[in-house]
Design an enzyme around this catalytic site. Structure first.
Site, PDB file in Angstrom:
ATOM      1  N   SER A   1       0.863  -1.187   0.000  1.00  0.00           N
ATOM      2  CA  SER A   1       0.000   0.000   0.000  1.00  0.00           C
ATOM      3  C   SER A   1       0.894   1.229   0.000  1.00  0.00           C
ATOM      4  O   SER A   1       2.026   1.180   0.495  1.00  0.00           O
ATOM      5  CB  SER A   1      -0.871   0.005   1.258  1.00  0.00           C
ATOM      6  OG  SER A   1      -1.508   1.262   1.406  1.00  0.00           O
TER       7      SER A   1
ATOM      8  N   TYR B   1      -1.301  -0.113  10.591  1.00  0.00           N
ATOM      9  CA  TYR B   1      -1.601  -0.554   9.214  1.00  0.00           C
ATOM     10  C   TYR B   1      -0.444  -0.180   8.282  1.00  0.00           C
ATOM     11  O   TYR B   1       0.081  -1.021   7.550  1.00  0.00           O
ATOM     12  CB  TYR B   1      -2.919   0.055   8.713  1.00  0.00           C
ATOM     13  CG  TYR B   1      -3.183  -0.294   7.267  1.00  0.00           C
ATOM     14  CD1 TYR B   1      -3.420  -1.620   6.893  1.00  0.00           C
ATOM     15  CD2 TYR B   1      -3.146   0.678   6.262  1.00  0.00           C
ATOM     16  CE1 TYR B   1      -3.626  -1.961   5.551  1.00  0.00           C
ATOM     17  CE2 TYR B   1      -3.353   0.344   4.928  1.00  0.00           C
ATOM     18  CZ  TYR B   1      -3.590  -0.971   4.585  1.00  0.00           C
ATOM     19  OH  TYR B   1      -3.777  -1.315   3.261  1.00  0.00           O
TER      20      TYR B   1
END
Ligand SMILES: NC(=O)c1ccc[n+]([C@@H]2O[C@H](COP(=O)([O-])OP(=O)(O)OC[C@H]3O[C@@H](n4cnc5c(N)ncnc54)[C@H](OP(=O)(O)O)[C@@H]3O)[C@@H](O)[C@H]2O)c1
Length: 274
Positions: free
Chosen positions: A133, A146
């Site tokens: 990501s 995250y």
């Protein structure tokens, strides 16, 4: 030869399953929700084999792999299953959420990769495509664990390249930005679908099909070519300035002895803060 795609029950994973099956590859689609996998099997037919597997539990991954016929060879592992939970700051976040993200995005991904790699190395061919990501590169408030899990995925991908030199096994990390049409934000906001939907309002976001196209394109590159990483954002997403927290800074400036040199503009600015 088969393509093993984790997180196939929704979002990117389902789109990648469709894209690879349509291109004529056999797909093993893994996830926890068997009903969703069966739906996809109904749509894709014999090209798609559902595999129930919990990426948060290494014993579940081991058992799922064990259940595959011995002659199944995985030519491409797409480590896509993953999640973000919550957007609270680090001092308020739920530690159980952090554990789930670490267990799924890091431990599960690493364990599965370790299990699949030996057959690829023995064959001197194969491909690991990780789904990282942009959160693994660019920090944002509430991204804490995250983002850190995705930074792990980025560095793990590069380190795999180092270990796999000379084996013919390729590794890429796809790093998407804002992508709609998946359950990602519904999961992150724990079922607050209204809050999740707001994130995508009036934005031309990346679609799961865009990520699926990218993964298929990578897989179909010639065997001598390795794309280490590929960062993809919607045109609508870009960068912001780094925020600076300002205190009542001007007295400190005086302490540092700059006051004597102050210009009239500087004095004016200073007067604003009085
Ligand atoms: N959407 C975005 O904006 C975006 C941006 C950058 C990166 N990503 C990354 O892209 C990947 C896919 O995200 P997505 O947007 O497609 O999200 P999604 O629609 O929520 O899909 C996530 C998939 O992961 C599976 N999964 C989650 N936890 C699992 C577990 N413990 N065991 C097995 N499977 C599990 C889910 O299946 P089950 O629930 O059925 O198990 C689901 O199939 C993730 O790694 C995410 O971090 C997404």
């Amino acid at each position: 030869m088969a393509i093993l795609i984790t997180g196939a029950s929704a979002g990117f994973g389902a789109a990648m399953s469709r894209a690879f099956a349509a291109a004529g590859y056999d797909v093993i689609g893994a996830a926890r929700r068997e009903d969703k996998l069966q739906e996809l099997a109904g749509e894709l037919g014999a090209r798609f084999r559902p595999l129930v597997m919990d990426m948060g539990k290494t014993e579940s991954i081991a058992a799922a792999l064990q259940s595959l016929p011995e002659d199944v060879e995985i030519d491409c592992l797409i480590n896509n299953a993953g999640l973000a939970l919550g957007l609270d700051s680090a001092d308020k976040a739920d530690f159980a959420d952090w554990e789930t993200m670490i267990q799924t995005n890091i431990v599960g991904l690493t364990f599965l990769t370790r299990r699949i790699l030996p057959q690829m190395v023995a064959r001197k061919a194969g491909y690991i495509i990780n789904i990282g990501s942009i959160a693994g590169t660019y920090p944002y408030p509430g991204g804490n664990v995250y983002g850190a899990t995705k930074a792990y995925v980025r560095q793990f991908s590069l380190n795999l390249r180092a270990d796999l030199a000379g084996t013919g096994v390729r590794v890429s990390n796809i790093e998407p930005g804002l992508c709609g049409g998946t359950e990602f934000s519904n999961v992150r906001f724990k079922g607050d679908d209204e809050r999740a939907a707001k994130l995508y309002e009036n934005v031309q976001f990346i679609r799961p099909e865009d990520i699926a196209d990218t993964a298929l394109w990578l897989y179909q590159r010639p065997a001598h070519m390795n794309v280490n990483s590929i960062e993809i954002m919607p045109v609508a997403q870009s960068f912001g300035a780094l925020p600076v927290t300002r205190e009542a800074a001007l007295p400190a400036v005086a302490e540092h002895g700059f006051e004597e040199k102050s210009t009239s503009l500087f004095s004016k600015i200073k007067s604003w803060f009085k």
